[in-house]
Design a protein around this motif. Structure first.
Motif, PDB file in Angstrom:
ATOM      1  N   GLY A  60       0.829  -1.213   0.000  1.00  0.00           N
ATOM      2  CA  GLY A  60       0.000   0.000   0.000  1.00  0.00           C
ATOM      3  C   GLY A  60       0.853   1.249   0.000  1.00  0.00           C
ATOM      4  O   GLY A  60       0.565   2.222  -0.715  1.00  0.00           O
ATOM      5  N   ASP A  61       1.929   1.222   0.787  1.00  0.00           N
ATOM      6  CA  ASP A  61       2.778   2.409   0.879  1.00  0.00           C
ATOM      7  C   ASP A  61       3.552   2.676  -0.411  1.00  0.00           C
ATOM      8  O   ASP A  61       3.817   3.831  -0.754  1.00  0.00           O
ATOM      9  CB  ASP A  61       3.750   2.282   2.062  1.00  0.00           C
ATOM     10  CG  ASP A  61       3.060   2.576   3.398  1.00  0.00           C
ATOM     11  OD1 ASP A  61       1.988   3.210   3.370  1.00  0.00           O
ATOM     12  OD2 ASP A  61       3.583   2.164   4.446  1.00  0.00           O
ATOM     13  N   VAL A  62       3.915   1.611  -1.120  1.00  0.00           N
ATOM     14  CA  VAL A  62       4.598   1.788  -2.420  1.00  0.00           C
ATOM     15  C   VAL A  62       3.668   2.570  -3.355  1.00  0.00           C
ATOM     16  O   VAL A  62       4.070   3.549  -3.995  1.00  0.00           O
ATOM     17  CB  VAL A  62       4.978   0.418  -3.042  1.00  0.00           C
ATOM     18  CG1 VAL A  62       5.350   0.564  -4.512  1.00  0.00           C
ATOM     19  CG2 VAL A  62       6.122  -0.229  -2.256  1.00  0.00           C
ATOM     20  N   LEU A  63       2.409   2.151  -3.392  1.00  0.00           N
ATOM     21  CA  LEU A  63       1.457   2.845  -4.265  1.00  0.00           C
ATOM     22  C   LEU A  63       1.227   4.284  -3.816  1.00  0.00           C
ATOM     23  O   LEU A  63       1.167   5.206  -4.627  1.00  0.00           O
ATOM     24  CB  LEU A  63       0.120   2.097  -4.281  1.00  0.00           C
ATOM     25  CG  LEU A  63       0.058   0.960  -5.287  1.00  0.00           C
ATOM     26  CD1 LEU A  63      -1.247   0.185  -5.137  1.00  0.00           C
ATOM     27  CD2 LEU A  63       0.173   1.490  -6.732  1.00  0.00           C
ATOM     28  N   ASN A  64       1.135   4.462  -2.499  1.00  0.00           N
ATOM     29  CA  ASN A  64       0.931   5.804  -1.962  1.00  0.00           C
ATOM     30  C   ASN A  64       2.037   6.766  -2.337  1.00  0.00           C
ATOM     31  O   ASN A  64       1.786   7.915  -2.708  1.00  0.00           O
ATOM     32  CB  ASN A  64       0.913   5.731  -0.424  1.00  0.00           C
ATOM     33  CG  ASN A  64      -0.484   5.936   0.100  1.00  0.00           C
ATOM     34  OD1 ASN A  64      -1.247   6.702  -0.482  1.00  0.00           O
ATOM     35  ND2 ASN A  64      -0.804   5.249   1.177  1.00  0.00           N
ATOM     36  N   VAL A  65       3.279   6.288  -2.224  1.00  0.00           N
ATOM     37  CA  VAL A  65       4.417   7.155  -2.531  1.00  0.00           C
ATOM     38  C   VAL A  65       4.446   7.466  -4.028  1.00  0.00           C
ATOM     39  O   VAL A  65       4.739   8.594  -4.437  1.00  0.00           O
ATOM     40  CB  VAL A  65       5.734   6.501  -2.058  1.00  0.00           C
ATOM     41  CG1 VAL A  65       6.934   7.153  -2.699  1.00  0.00           C
ATOM     42  CG2 VAL A  65       5.857   6.624  -0.553  1.00  0.00           C
ATOM     43  N   ALA A  66       4.108   6.488  -4.835  1.00  0.00           N
ATOM     44  CA  ALA A  66       4.039   6.740  -6.282  1.00  0.00           C
ATOM     45  C   ALA A  66       2.976   7.811  -6.556  1.00  0.00           C
ATOM     46  O   ALA A  66       3.218   8.764  -7.309  1.00  0.00           O
ATOM     47  CB  ALA A  66       3.720   5.454  -7.032  1.00  0.00           C
ATOM     48  N   MET A  67       1.828   7.682  -5.907  1.00  0.00           N
ATOM     49  CA  MET A  67       0.738   8.676  -6.090  1.00  0.00           C
ATOM     50  C   MET A  67       1.188  10.059  -5.632  1.00  0.00           C
ATOM     51  O   MET A  67       0.864  11.065  -6.254  1.00  0.00           O
ATOM     52  CB  MET A  67      -0.485   8.293  -5.243  1.00  0.00           C
ATOM     53  CG  MET A  67      -1.074   6.965  -5.604  1.00  0.00           C
ATOM     54  SD  MET A  67      -2.497   7.149  -6.666  1.00  0.00           S
ATOM     55  CE  MET A  67      -3.090   5.455  -6.678  1.00  0.00           C
ATOM     56  N   ASP A  68       1.911  10.118  -4.513  1.00  0.00           N
ATOM     57  CA  ASP A  68       2.385  11.412  -4.017  1.00  0.00           C
ATOM     58  C   ASP A  68       3.285  12.084  -5.054  1.00  0.00           C
ATOM     59  O   ASP A  68       3.171  13.278  -5.314  1.00  0.00           O
ATOM     60  CB  ASP A  68       3.171  11.229  -2.700  1.00  0.00           C
ATOM     61  CG  ASP A  68       2.260  11.201  -1.475  1.00  0.00           C
ATOM     62  OD1 ASP A  68       1.235  11.904  -1.479  1.00  0.00           O
ATOM     63  OD2 ASP A  68       2.582  10.464  -0.525  1.00  0.00           O
ATOM     64  N   ASN A  69       4.183  11.300  -5.648  1.00  0.00           N
ATOM     65  CA  ASN A  69       5.081  11.852  -6.667  1.00  0.00           C
ATOM     66  C   ASN A  69       4.306  12.330  -7.890  1.00  0.00           C
ATOM     67  O   ASN A  69       4.567  13.418  -8.415  1.00  0.00           O
ATOM     68  CB  ASN A  69       6.095  10.796  -7.103  1.00  0.00           C
ATOM     69  CG  ASN A  69       7.332  10.788  -6.227  1.00  0.00           C
ATOM     70  OD1 ASN A  69       8.253  11.566  -6.448  1.00  0.00           O
ATOM     71  ND2 ASN A  69       7.330   9.938  -5.202  1.00  0.00           N
ATOM     72  N   LEU A  70       3.367  11.502  -8.325  1.00  0.00           N
ATOM     73  CA  LEU A  70       2.586  11.873  -9.503  1.00  0.00           C
ATOM     74  C   LEU A  70       1.744  13.107  -9.211  1.00  0.00           C
ATOM     75  O   LEU A  70       1.592  13.989 -10.061  1.00  0.00           O
ATOM     76  CB  LEU A  70       1.675  10.710  -9.914  1.00  0.00           C
ATOM     77  CG  LEU A  70       2.403   9.468 -10.432  1.00  0.00           C
ATOM     78  CD1 LEU A  70       1.446   8.276 -10.508  1.00  0.00           C
ATOM     79  CD2 LEU A  70       3.017   9.750 -11.804  1.00  0.00           C
ATOM     80  N   SER A  71       1.209  13.183  -7.995  1.00  0.00           N
ATOM     81  CA  SER A  71       0.302  14.289  -7.695  1.00  0.00           C
ATOM     82  C   SER A  71       1.038  15.636  -7.652  1.00  0.00           C
ATOM     83  O   SER A  71       0.446  16.656  -7.971  1.00  0.00           O
ATOM     84  CB  SER A  71      -0.488  14.026  -6.414  1.00  0.00           C
ATOM     85  OG  SER A  71       0.344  14.065  -5.294  1.00  0.00           O
ATOM     86  N   VAL A  72       2.310  15.655  -7.295  1.00  0.00           N
ATOM     87  CA  VAL A  72       3.011  16.958  -7.318  1.00  0.00           C
ATOM     88  C   VAL A  72       3.460  17.334  -8.725  1.00  0.00           C
ATOM     89  O   VAL A  72       3.945  18.442  -8.947  1.00  0.00           O
ATOM     90  CB  VAL A  72       4.238  17.011  -6.373  1.00  0.00           C
ATOM     91  CG1 VAL A  72       3.827  16.810  -4.930  1.00  0.00           C
ATOM     92  CG2 VAL A  72       5.324  16.036  -6.778  1.00  0.00           C
ATOM     93  N   GLY A  73       3.322  16.405  -9.668  1.00  0.00           N
ATOM     94  CA  GLY A  73       3.646  16.760 -11.048  1.00  0.00           C
ATOM     95  C   GLY A  73       4.861  16.053 -11.628  1.00  0.00           C
ATOM     96  O   GLY A  73       5.339  16.433 -12.686  1.00  0.00           O
ATOM     97  N   VAL A  74       5.382  15.035 -10.915  1.00  0.00           N
ATOM     98  CA  VAL A  74       6.407  14.222 -11.572  1.00  0.00           C
ATOM     99  C   VAL A  74       5.668  13.482 -12.697  1.00  0.00           C
ATOM    100  O   VAL A  74       4.632  12.868 -12.480  1.00  0.00           O
ATOM    101  CB  VAL A  74       7.070  13.230 -10.591  1.00  0.00           C
ATOM    102  CG1 VAL A  74       8.102  12.383 -11.323  1.00  0.00           C
ATOM    103  CG2 VAL A  74       7.720  13.959  -9.429  1.00  0.00           C
ATOM    104  N   ASP A  75       6.186  13.613 -13.896  1.00  0.00           N
ATOM    105  CA  ASP A  75       5.459  13.177 -15.085  1.00  0.00           C
ATOM    106  C   ASP A  75       5.937  11.790 -15.511  1.00  0.00           C
ATOM    107  O   ASP A  75       7.121  11.617 -15.829  1.00  0.00           O
ATOM    108  CB  ASP A  75       5.735  14.220 -16.191  1.00  0.00           C
ATOM    109  CG  ASP A  75       5.013  13.900 -17.484  1.00  0.00           C
ATOM    110  OD1 ASP A  75       4.516  12.764 -17.639  1.00  0.00           O
ATOM    111  OD2 ASP A  75       4.977  14.797 -18.348  1.00  0.00           O
ATOM    112  N   PRO A  76       5.029  10.808 -15.522  1.00  0.00           N
ATOM    113  CA  PRO A  76       5.454   9.447 -15.858  1.00  0.00           C
ATOM    114  C   PRO A  76       5.998   9.306 -17.284  1.00  0.00           C
ATOM    115  O   PRO A  76       6.667   8.331 -17.605  1.00  0.00           O
ATOM    116  CB  PRO A  76       4.184   8.612 -15.663  1.00  0.00           C
ATOM    117  CG  PRO A  76       3.070   9.577 -15.681  1.00  0.00           C
ATOM    118  CD  PRO A  76       3.607  10.899 -15.240  1.00  0.00           C
ATOM    119  N   GLU A  77       5.736  10.316 -18.116  1.00  0.00           N
ATOM    120  CA  GLU A  77       6.298  10.284 -19.472  1.00  0.00           C
ATOM    121  C   GLU A  77       7.771  10.697 -19.456  1.00  0.00           C
ATOM    122  O   GLU A  77       8.529  10.382 -20.366  1.00  0.00           O
ATOM    123  CB  GLU A  77       5.554  11.275 -20.381  1.00  0.00           C
ATOM    124  CG  GLU A  77       4.074  11.003 -20.553  1.00  0.00           C
ATOM    125  CD  GLU A  77       3.846   9.791 -21.438  1.00  0.00           C
ATOM    126  OE1 GLU A  77       4.547   9.675 -22.454  1.00  0.00           O
ATOM    127  OE2 GLU A  77       2.972   8.965 -21.093  1.00  0.00           O
TER     128      GLU A  77
END
Ligand code: TRP
Length: 336
Positions: A60-77
């Protein structure tokens, strides 16, 4: 060939990320991802150093941290996310480094020392003492050039540099010596004013906090304790709320400082101003989070494809490492 400079940074998945992470490292990642080849490690093995008794929390925490990064604008592209435990080469490299890193150099590491205090350990685990070695492997297995981090991580980067120099001198110069990149404000005090904002200290504003929670937390934050009445002149230098203005409200910070000193603004108005400012910053972050929270399978897919790509890099570099160390003696023996 002139390759693009590579950034490597990341987080331990031990819970939600907060504003301290935002000013310390996340903001930098977003700014740099356009110009650098960016790798983001989700350091789940490092999280085990303190959470080994609750491994079931990790997924769960792995997903949460990924979401946190994506939500601030780290772009998966633009950035490549990967999961540390799925890159066995990192564990292998850690073992090689641990042959020549001394126990004393780890015992004297200031971050390790303060974490020992923070967690109240009287005897420390071998893996905990050695996690900076593992972090050196995180950074070097992909030949990263730059590591954007908060200042609490500087001693780990310094160790990484020493390890690289030692390795290159002992064997062959195949590893890259990375540089740390620390942001202007790299440490945020907790709302309680005492220590840094910490996941385990319960004194932070989380990127996923809603507007009402932010308001309530700031209302309870510590200010200049000697300022009791509105007409008392304040001292922003000892006020926690002011430190937040300094970090998040650049445009108004001078005006707020003067108004506090002359008692023309009260603590409550000053806090309302900060609340509005922080909620303003968090609003687009909340929107992006909602987008990804609706699409967890997309996040998972991004993690898997990123990890696969990084694994390829890890295999190549480890081949060079083993060659440099002349430990390929049974490479052609037909053994697995
Ligand atoms: N130690 C970092 C933290 O606590 C997380 C981390 C693990 C990291 N490996 C890394 C940071 C490599 C930068 C580079 O936040």
């Amino acid at each position: 060939m002139n390759r693009r400079k590579r950034i490597l940074t990341g987080d331990r998945p031990t819970g939600k990320l907060h504003l301290g992470h935002y000013v310390g490292s996340l903001q930098n990642r977003v700014a740099l991802q356009n110009d650098f080849d960016t790798f983001i490690i989700i350091a789940d093995i490092q999280a085990l150093t303190t959470n080994f008794d609750r491994p079931e929390k990790l997924k769960g925490d792995v997903l949460n941290v990924a979401m946190d990064n994506l939500s601030v604008g780290v772009d998966p592209e633009k950035a490549t996310f990967f999961i540390q435990s799925l890159i066995p080469e990192i564990a292998e490299l850690t073992t090689f480094y641990s042959m020549f890193v001394t126990v004393n150099s780890l015992r004297h590491n200031p971050t390790i020392k303060s974490e020992i205090q923070q967690y109240g350990y009287n005897d420390i685990m071998y893996g905990f003492l050695g996690y900076p070695v593992s972090q050196a492997a995180d950074i070097t297995f992909c030949k990263a050039d730059l590591v954007p981090v908060g200042d609490d991580q500087l001693s780990h980067i310094e160790l990484t540099r020493r390890i690289v120099r030692r390795f290159n001198e002992l064997y062959k110069p195949v590893l890259v010596e990375p540089e740390a990149m620390v942001s202007k404000i790299s440490r945020l005090v907790g709302l309680d004013g005492n220590s840094k904002m910490g996941k385990s200290l319960n004194n932070g504003i989380y990127l996923s906090d809603d507007a009402a929670t932010v308001k309530q937390k700031i209302r309870a934050a510590v200010t200049d304790a000697s300022r009791i009445k509105l007409s008392d002149k304040g001292n922003p230098e000892i006020c926690t709320v002011f430190k937040y203005h300094n970090a998040f409200n650049e445009g108004e910070v001078n005006h707020i400082s003067e108004s506090c000193r002359s008692a023309s603004i009260g603590c409550s108005a000053c806090k309302n101003n900060l609340t509005a400012r922080i909620n303003n910053i968090l609003e687009p972050i909340r929107e992006r989070r909602a987008f990804y929270e609706d699409r967890p399978e997309q996040v998972l897919e991004m993690l898997i494809s990123g990890t696969n790509k990084v694994r390829g890099v890890a295999k190549e570099v480890m081949k060079e490492v083993r060659e440099a160390m002349s430990i390929g003696y049974f490479d052609n023996s037909g053994c697995c």
